[in-house]
Design a protein around this motif. Sequence first.
Motif, PDB file in Angstrom:
ATOM      1  N   VAL A  19       2.955  -3.870   7.361  1.00  0.00           N
ATOM      2  CA  VAL A  19       1.574  -3.817   6.882  1.00  0.00           C
ATOM      3  C   VAL A  19       1.448  -2.826   5.733  1.00  0.00           C
ATOM      4  N   ALA A  20       2.065  -1.654   5.882  1.00  0.00           N
ATOM      5  CA  ALA A  20       1.934  -0.594   4.882  1.00  0.00           C
ATOM      6  C   ALA A  20       2.582  -0.957   3.556  1.00  0.00           C
ATOM      7  N   THR A  41      -0.423 -11.308   3.575  1.00  0.00           N
ATOM      8  CA  THR A  41      -1.240 -11.503   4.763  1.00  0.00           C
ATOM      9  C   THR A  41      -0.871 -12.790   5.489  1.00  0.00           C
ATOM     10  N   GLY A  52      -1.881  -5.979  12.982  1.00  0.00           N
ATOM     11  CA  GLY A  52      -2.182  -5.003  11.936  1.00  0.00           C
ATOM     12  C   GLY A  52      -2.946  -5.597  10.777  1.00  0.00           C
ATOM     13  N   TYR A  53      -2.530  -6.776  10.328  1.00  0.00           N
ATOM     14  CA  TYR A  53      -3.222  -7.415   9.213  1.00  0.00           C
ATOM     15  C   TYR A  53      -4.658  -7.779   9.572  1.00  0.00           C
ATOM     16  N   THR A  92      -6.812  -4.640   9.888  1.00  0.00           N
ATOM     17  CA  THR A  92      -7.084  -4.134   8.542  1.00  0.00           C
ATOM     18  C   THR A  92      -8.127  -4.997   7.845  1.00  0.00           C
ATOM     19  N   PHE A 101     -11.730  -4.253   9.051  1.00  0.00           N
ATOM     20  CA  PHE A 101     -12.366  -3.040   8.540  1.00  0.00           C
ATOM     21  C   PHE A 101     -12.611  -3.118   7.034  1.00  0.00           C
ATOM     22  N   VAL A 102     -11.780  -3.865   6.324  1.00  0.00           N
ATOM     23  CA  VAL A 102     -11.967  -3.995   4.881  1.00  0.00           C
ATOM     24  C   VAL A 102     -13.180  -4.857   4.553  1.00  0.00           C
TER      25      VAL A 102
END
Length: 242
Positions: free
Chosen positions: A27-28, A33, A232-233, A236, A239-240
């Motif tokens: 993810v980092a 995606t 994780g994607y 993320t 929240f994005v």
Amino acid sequence: MKPFFLNGRSTLLHGVLLALSLGLFAVATGVQTALAHNVTAGDAGYIQEIWGVHIIPFMYLGAKHMVTGYDHILFLLGVVFFLYRMQHVAIYVSLFALGHSTTMLAGVYFGWNVNPFIIDALIGLSVVYKALDNLGAYQRWFGFQPDTKAATLIFGLIHGIGLATKILDYEIAQEGLIPNLLAFNVGVEIGQLLALGAILIVMGYWRRTHSFWRHAYTANVVMMSMGFVLMGYQITGYFVTT
């Protein structure tokens, strides 16, 4: 079903930490995606433009979704990883099919408005859960084995909601809705049987080799890592976009 038990708690913990680390790293570092549930642009345009009953096209779209939906395939692989008898395979796969068929049909018909990021994160969690189950984690950590049949059905329900959210995004026509949805679901089951057949053939050959038990641990850690990546994607993305 023969679960895979590790030699010690530390080995299990190391596997979980490794899987989590690999997932966070993916993810980092910006790996693309995951689009496991997404309908392609061409298919989306087709769904939006057609009107009325189209049995064969929707069967094709359902089968295509299943054989290209690697979140489904990962979970299915985890479910059958230690199933040796076809009777057991049939029971578990039927429970999974019952779950995702029920919520896919109900979700589209009743227009359930569920955040797709949350659902897809839970689908990633289903992969992590099953990998941990295969590693014997719950017996070592909590001293009991969860009901594997119930878990398969419950996660099947979640997978079906994930599919329903994507179909709803493209505003499928109300005329011919029920026949088209049923055809799509039949296609999904055909695709699932094709994917299952390929998995069982590969697993059948692998299980007859001396390397199976030596690498079963690694395979489930990799599976767990991919589940963490999916989670994780989606977390993320939630929240994005909110």
